[in-house]
Write a protein that holds these residues in place. Sequence first.
Motif, mmCIF file in Angstrom:
data_model
loop_
_atom_site.group_PDB
_atom_site.id
_atom_site.type_symbol
_atom_site.label_atom_id
_atom_site.label_comp_id
_atom_site.label_asym_id
_atom_site.label_seq_id
_atom_site.Cartn_x
_atom_site.Cartn_y
_atom_site.Cartn_z
ATOM 1 N N LEU A 194 39.508 31.280 38.169
ATOM 2 C CA LEU A 194 40.504 31.646 37.163
ATOM 3 C C LEU A 194 41.581 32.574 37.700
ATOM 4 O O LEU A 194 42.410 33.069 36.934
ATOM 5 C CB LEU A 194 39.812 32.287 35.963
ATOM 6 N N ALA A 195 41.545 32.843 39.022
ATOM 7 C CA ALA A 195 42.591 33.631 39.685
ATOM 8 C C ALA A 195 42.772 35.000 39.026
ATOM 9 O O ALA A 195 41.829 35.581 38.510
ATOM 10 C CB ALA A 195 43.892 32.854 39.741
ATOM 11 N N PHE A 196 43.991 35.530 39.050
ATOM 12 C CA PHE A 196 44.288 36.868 38.536
ATOM 13 C C PHE A 196 43.351 37.925 39.131
ATOM 14 O O PHE A 196 42.793 38.761 38.436
ATOM 15 C CB PHE A 196 44.222 36.914 37.008
ATOM 16 N N LYS A 197 43.168 37.860 40.459
ATOM 17 C CA LYS A 197 42.349 38.859 41.132
ATOM 18 C C LYS A 197 43.177 40.123 41.377
ATOM 19 O O LYS A 197 44.408 40.102 41.385
ATOM 20 C CB LYS A 197 41.834 38.326 42.468
ATOM 21 N N VAL A 198 42.486 41.225 41.582
ATOM 22 C CA VAL A 198 43.145 42.500 41.853
ATOM 23 C C VAL A 198 43.348 42.627 43.364
ATOM 24 O O VAL A 198 42.386 42.581 44.133
ATOM 25 C CB VAL A 198 42.307 43.680 41.337
ATOM 26 N N GLY A 199 44.587 42.809 43.785
ATOM 27 C CA GLY A 199 44.867 42.945 45.204
ATOM 28 C C GLY A 199 44.401 44.272 45.765
ATOM 29 O O GLY A 199 44.144 45.231 45.029
#
Length: 474
Positions: free
Chosen positions: A169-174
Amino acid sequence: MSVQNVLDKIKENSIQFVDFRFVDLSGRAHHITLPSTEVDADTFVNGVAFDGSSIVGFRGIEESDMVMMPDTESVYVDPFTDHPTLNVMCNIHTPDGERYERDPRSIAQKAEEYLQKSGVGTAAFFAPESEFFIFDDVRYESSMNTSFFSVDSEEAAWNTGRKEEGGNLAFKVGVKGGYVPVAPVDSQQDIRSEMVRLMQESGLRVERHHHEVATAGQAEINFRFDSLTKTADNLLKYKYIVHNVARQYGKVATFMPKPLFGDNGSGMHVHQSIFNGDTPLFWEKGAYANLSEMALNYIGGILHHAPALIALTNPSTNSFKRLVPGYEAPVNLVFSKGNRSAAVRIPVAAVTPKGCRIEFRTPDSTANPYLAFAAMLLAGIDGIKRKIDPTALGYGPFDKNIYDLSDEEKKEIRSVPGTLNEALDALEADSAFLTEGGVFTEDFIANYVAVKRAEAKAVDIRIHPHEYSLYFDC
């Protein structure tokens, strides 16, 4: 709260058990639980017996009988137990009724008493910002032939390509990209809000919560300042609620300073000030950062004694994995207004006279808060009594980004110790300020150093996985 008030609370809340708690040398809480039918006024006079020889750094088996003496001001209803339970913090006494000199909570109380006797002020207020991570999976092992750790988080930067989610679902924290984003990047809003709800129900006044800078679920919840011992009690309550709410959500929370390589660690920035009655003593309008001379001398004491202090405020080998340049870690022993690269920051945004304070940014949450707060207060009082001028000693003010300085410019700035053993060396060389007024004893300091050196040695003698990368092909 009187003993009768506590007994009334037990009856009014249909309390079935009373959980008596104390804190060990490391800051971890321990407990013994009594059915409420066995708790009466005499319990608060005679205390609850326990075996001190089973607690690291306390007593030998030949003198193991100890007593928990309940503090009625510390009670709250446990938010997690199926059977209604009242939690109460205790001081530790010897069987003959004396305050135990190695009891961290008693040391905190003695520090407050010393402040009042010193004539400097009537109360010291503390407010820790204790950061933590919320992970989804944690595994580790250290044995004869195996040594590893592995942590995972659904929002971690390293999971952008993971397939196991059944559709990523992506939207990971860089990396270093986690400071206050909204959902869906911040996936832990509801977890933190539930933590806050239970903290409020348990008596904490919570000011705000948010996602912190690091990837993989770093968080911060801020609760309101209070006097030294009460704030230490509140921090134990805070950590208890954070750990258990995470568990309820099928996750795990840790206050470990540096659980991840290559991103920011978790600190415990400690705001502190001194009052005389209702009068704030750190405020002087128009002075640098509106700080009084007393506040500057307090800063001088903190920075002068910082190498020794750090043995109590950053008392783990892992603490020094965080205290390295480049990750917003306050390794520079200088002070500055609004500057997060300095060890001591003076907040200047929206600050009132009563809110005027200094912030020591170096500590982390492996610290026992009773010991760490007491030590900081004693260092500050020493600075006030000796009128230590931090500017004259070259500690600032330093109103520029220290991380951007050249190596030549940085040579003039003192840094924190590089290892736990270096900090313990500093504590052994500079401990007189801690024994003023009998707050800490020489026996306590010697015992503390011995326990911590054993921890450092346990890490030093073990084979590190990265050594295989460096040396296996030699």
